[in-house]
Design an enzyme around this catalytic site. Structure first.
Site, PDB file in Angstrom:
ATOM      1  N   HIS A  55       0.846  -1.197   0.000  1.00 25.82           N
ATOM      2  CA  HIS A  55       0.000   0.000   0.000  1.00 25.82           C
ATOM      3  C   HIS A  55       0.876   1.239   0.000  1.00 25.82           C
ATOM      4  O   HIS A  55       2.086   1.159   0.169  1.00 25.82           O
ATOM      5  CB  HIS A  55      -0.992  -0.011   1.168  1.00 25.82           C
ATOM      6  CG  HIS A  55      -0.400   0.121   2.534  1.00 25.82           C
ATOM      7  ND1 HIS A  55       0.421  -0.838   3.111  1.00 25.82           N
ATOM      8  CD2 HIS A  55      -0.519   1.114   3.467  1.00 25.82           C
ATOM      9  CE1 HIS A  55       0.764  -0.452   4.323  1.00 25.82           C
ATOM     10  NE2 HIS A  55       0.217   0.722   4.557  1.00 25.82           N
ATOM     11  N   HIS A  57       1.449   3.957   1.798  1.00 26.61           N
ATOM     12  CA  HIS A  57       2.029   4.719   2.920  1.00 26.61           C
ATOM     13  C   HIS A  57       3.556   4.742   2.821  1.00 26.61           C
ATOM     14  O   HIS A  57       4.183   3.731   2.521  1.00 26.61           O
ATOM     15  CB  HIS A  57       1.570   4.136   4.257  1.00 26.61           C
ATOM     16  CG  HIS A  57       0.136   4.441   4.562  1.00 26.61           C
ATOM     17  ND1 HIS A  57      -0.607   3.710   5.459  1.00 26.61           N
ATOM     18  CD2 HIS A  57      -0.691   5.416   4.089  1.00 26.61           C
ATOM     19  CE1 HIS A  57      -1.833   4.231   5.524  1.00 26.61           C
ATOM     20  NE2 HIS A  57      -1.904   5.248   4.703  1.00 26.61           N
ATOM     21  N   ASP A  59       5.951   4.735   4.876  1.00 20.52           N
ATOM     22  CA  ASP A  59       6.785   3.817   5.657  1.00 20.52           C
ATOM     23  C   ASP A  59       6.792   2.405   5.052  1.00 20.52           C
ATOM     24  O   ASP A  59       7.445   1.508   5.589  1.00 20.52           O
ATOM     25  CB  ASP A  59       6.350   3.783   7.131  1.00 20.52           C
ATOM     26  CG  ASP A  59       4.932   3.289   7.337  1.00 20.52           C
ATOM     27  OD1 ASP A  59       4.045   3.682   6.551  1.00 20.52           O
ATOM     28  OD2 ASP A  59       4.703   2.510   8.281  1.00 20.52           O
ATOM     29  N   HIS A  60       6.110   2.237   3.935  1.00 20.86           N
ATOM     30  CA  HIS A  60       6.133   0.946   3.231  1.00 20.86           C
ATOM     31  C   HIS A  60       6.760   1.043   1.842  1.00 20.86           C
ATOM     32  O   HIS A  60       7.105   0.017   1.260  1.00 20.86           O
ATOM     33  CB  HIS A  60       4.714   0.369   3.120  1.00 20.86           C
ATOM     34  CG  HIS A  60       4.165  -0.030   4.456  1.00 20.86           C
ATOM     35  ND1 HIS A  60       4.031  -1.343   4.840  1.00 20.86           N
ATOM     36  CD2 HIS A  60       3.770   0.728   5.516  1.00 20.86           C
ATOM     37  CE1 HIS A  60       3.563  -1.380   6.085  1.00 20.86           C
ATOM     38  NE2 HIS A  60       3.394  -0.145   6.509  1.00 20.86           N
ATOM     39  N   HIS A 115      -7.539  -0.667   5.691  1.00 28.41           N
ATOM     40  CA  HIS A 115      -6.499   0.267   6.151  1.00 28.41           C
ATOM     41  C   HIS A 115      -6.374   1.405   5.124  1.00 28.41           C
ATOM     42  O   HIS A 115      -6.344   2.576   5.496  1.00 28.41           O
ATOM     43  CB  HIS A 115      -5.199  -0.500   6.306  1.00 28.41           C
ATOM     44  CG  HIS A 115      -4.030   0.334   6.740  1.00 28.41           C
ATOM     45  ND1 HIS A 115      -3.947   0.934   7.973  1.00 28.41           N
ATOM     46  CD2 HIS A 115      -2.870   0.670   6.090  1.00 28.41           C
ATOM     47  CE1 HIS A 115      -2.800   1.591   8.071  1.00 28.41           C
ATOM     48  NE2 HIS A 115      -2.141   1.456   6.944  1.00 28.41           N
ATOM     49  N   ASP A 132      -0.277  -3.625   6.418  1.00 27.27           N
ATOM     50  CA  ASP A 132      -0.922  -3.099   7.623  1.00 27.27           C
ATOM     51  C   ASP A 132      -2.379  -3.539   7.706  1.00 27.27           C
ATOM     52  O   ASP A 132      -3.240  -2.802   8.192  1.00 27.27           O
ATOM     53  CB  ASP A 132      -0.851  -1.566   7.639  1.00 27.27           C
ATOM     54  CG  ASP A 132       0.553  -1.054   7.897  1.00 27.27           C
ATOM     55  OD1 ASP A 132       1.446  -1.873   8.196  1.00 27.27           O
ATOM     56  OD2 ASP A 132       0.762   0.165   7.780  1.00 27.27           O
ATOM     57  N   HIS A 170       4.585  -4.337  10.837  1.00 28.13           N
ATOM     58  CA  HIS A 170       5.074  -3.657  12.044  1.00 28.13           C
ATOM     59  C   HIS A 170       5.250  -4.636  13.199  1.00 28.13           C
ATOM     60  O   HIS A 170       4.561  -5.651  13.284  1.00 28.13           O
ATOM     61  CB  HIS A 170       4.079  -2.572  12.508  1.00 28.13           C
ATOM     62  CG  HIS A 170       3.990  -1.394  11.602  1.00 28.13           C
ATOM     63  ND1 HIS A 170       4.776  -0.259  11.759  1.00 28.13           N
ATOM     64  CD2 HIS A 170       3.226  -1.167  10.510  1.00 28.13           C
ATOM     65  CE1 HIS A 170       4.484   0.625  10.818  1.00 28.13           C
ATOM     66  NE2 HIS A 170       3.536   0.098  10.036  1.00 28.13           N
TER      67      HIS A 170
HETATM   68 ZN   LIG Z   1      -0.040   1.818   6.436  1.00 27.96          ZN
END
Ligand SMILES: [Zn+2]
Length: 260
Positions: A55, A57, A59-60, A115, A132, A170
Site C-alpha cells: 500500500h 504509505h 513507511d512501506h 487500512h 498493515d 510492524h
Molecule cells: Zn499503512
C-alpha cells in the site's frame, strides 16, 4: 527453499526479505527505507530482483526509488493507486499471480481494503505479506475503509491455510497483546502468545512471522464470532444490533483509544 527474514526499519516497521541463498538473489516487501535493505544485501552478497508493495504509505514504499537505482533490473509490483508514482511498476490487483524467477516464488494477489482503499496482500510459498491489514494479535487502523471493508478483508485472510506464516508490516505484538487481554483475559492461547512475545522482545528479537492458526486462537479481530457479547467494548455501553460488523467496529474503535 528461499529463506525469510524481517529487517527492522524506521521506528517499528519490518521490511521482509526473501532470499535464495544459493543463487544469491532476493526480493523485498514494503521497503520503507533503503538503508537496511542495502546493508543486508551487501552483507550477504545478494542481488535484488523484485520489490513487492502492499500500500501507498511512505513507511512501506519510501526506499523503493533508491533500491531501483542500485538494482535497475529489480521489478516493482504495486497496487493500482496513483499515490505510488512509479511509471515502471507492474500494477497488480485481486486474482493476479506474481511469478518471480529467482528467488523462485509465486504469490496470489488479494485485495484487502480497510487500512487504505487500495491495499493488497501477497500469498504464496506458505507466506502471507499483509502490510498493515493483519497484525500479530491485531489489525490495521481504518484510514480509508469501513469496518465492513476491513472485516471482509480479515475474513479472507483467516480462510488461508492455518500453517501460513503471517509477515506483518510492524512489530506491534506486545501492545496488541495488552489490548487483546482486556477483551479475552481468560484466553490461554493469548496468555501464552503474550508471554512468548515478551521473552522475544526482551532480547530485541522479532515476534514475527506469526502463524495464522495461532492468530485465529488469540487475535480478537479474527475472533468477533467467539468473543462473548459482554466482553465486546460497546461504545457508550450500548449494544444496539450486535451484528458481526458492529462487534468488529466496537473492537477497532476501542483499540483506537486504548493506551497500554
Ligand atoms: Zn499503512
Amino acid at each position: 527453499m528461499p529463506s525469510l527474514r524481517p529487517l527492522p526499519a524506521l521506528s517499528d516497521n519490518y521490511i521482509w526479505l526473501l532470499a535464495d541463498d544459493t543463487a544469491r538473489t532476493a526480493l523485498v516487501v514494503d521497503p520503507g527505507e533503503a538503508g537496511p535493505v542495502l546493508d543486508a544485501l551487501a552483507a550477504e552478497n545478494l542481488a535484488l530482483t523484485a520489490i513487492l508493495l502492499t500500500h501507498h504509505h511512505s513507511d512501506h514504499i519510501g526506499g523503493t526509488f533508491e533500491l531501483t537505482r542500485h538494482f535497475p533490473d529489480a521489478v516493482v509490483y504495486a497496487p493500482h493507486d496513483d499515490r505510488i508514482s512509479n511509471a515502471a511498476a507492474r500494477r497488480v490487483g485481486d486474482g493476479d499471480v506474481v511469478t518471480i524467477a529467482s528467488p523462485a516464488a509465486r504469490f496470489h494477489v488479494m485485495e484487502v481494503h480497510g487500512h487504505t482503499r487500495s491495499h493488497i496482500a501477497y500469498h504464496g510459498e506458505g507466506l502471507l505479506f499483509c502490510g498493515d491489514t493483519l497484525f500479530s494479535l491485531g489489525c490495521g487502523r481504518l484510514f480509508e475503509g469501513t469496518p465492513a471493508d476491513m472485516l471482509a478483508s480479515l475474513d479472507r485472510l483467516a480462510a488461508l491455510p492455518g500453517n501460513t506464516q503471517v509477515c506483518c508490516g510492524h512489530e506491534y505484538t506486545l501492545s496488541n497483546a495488552s489490548f487483546a487481554q482486556t477483551v479475552e483475559p481468560d484466553n490461554r492461547a493469548l496468555v501464552a502468545r503474550a508471554e512468548a512475545a515478551r521473552a522475544l522482545r526482551a532480547r530485541h528479537a522479532p515476534t514475527l512471522p506469526a502463524v495464522l492458526e495461532d492468530e485465529l486462537a488469540a487475535n480478537p479481530f479474527l475472533r468477533v464470532d467467539a468473543i462473548s457479547d459482554d466482553r465486546v467494548p460497546w461504545p457508550n455501553g450500548a449494544a444496539p444490533s450486535r451484528s458481526r460488523v458492529d462487534r468488529f467496529a466496537a473492537l477497532r474503535l476501542a483499540k483506537d483509544h486504548f493506551r497500554a
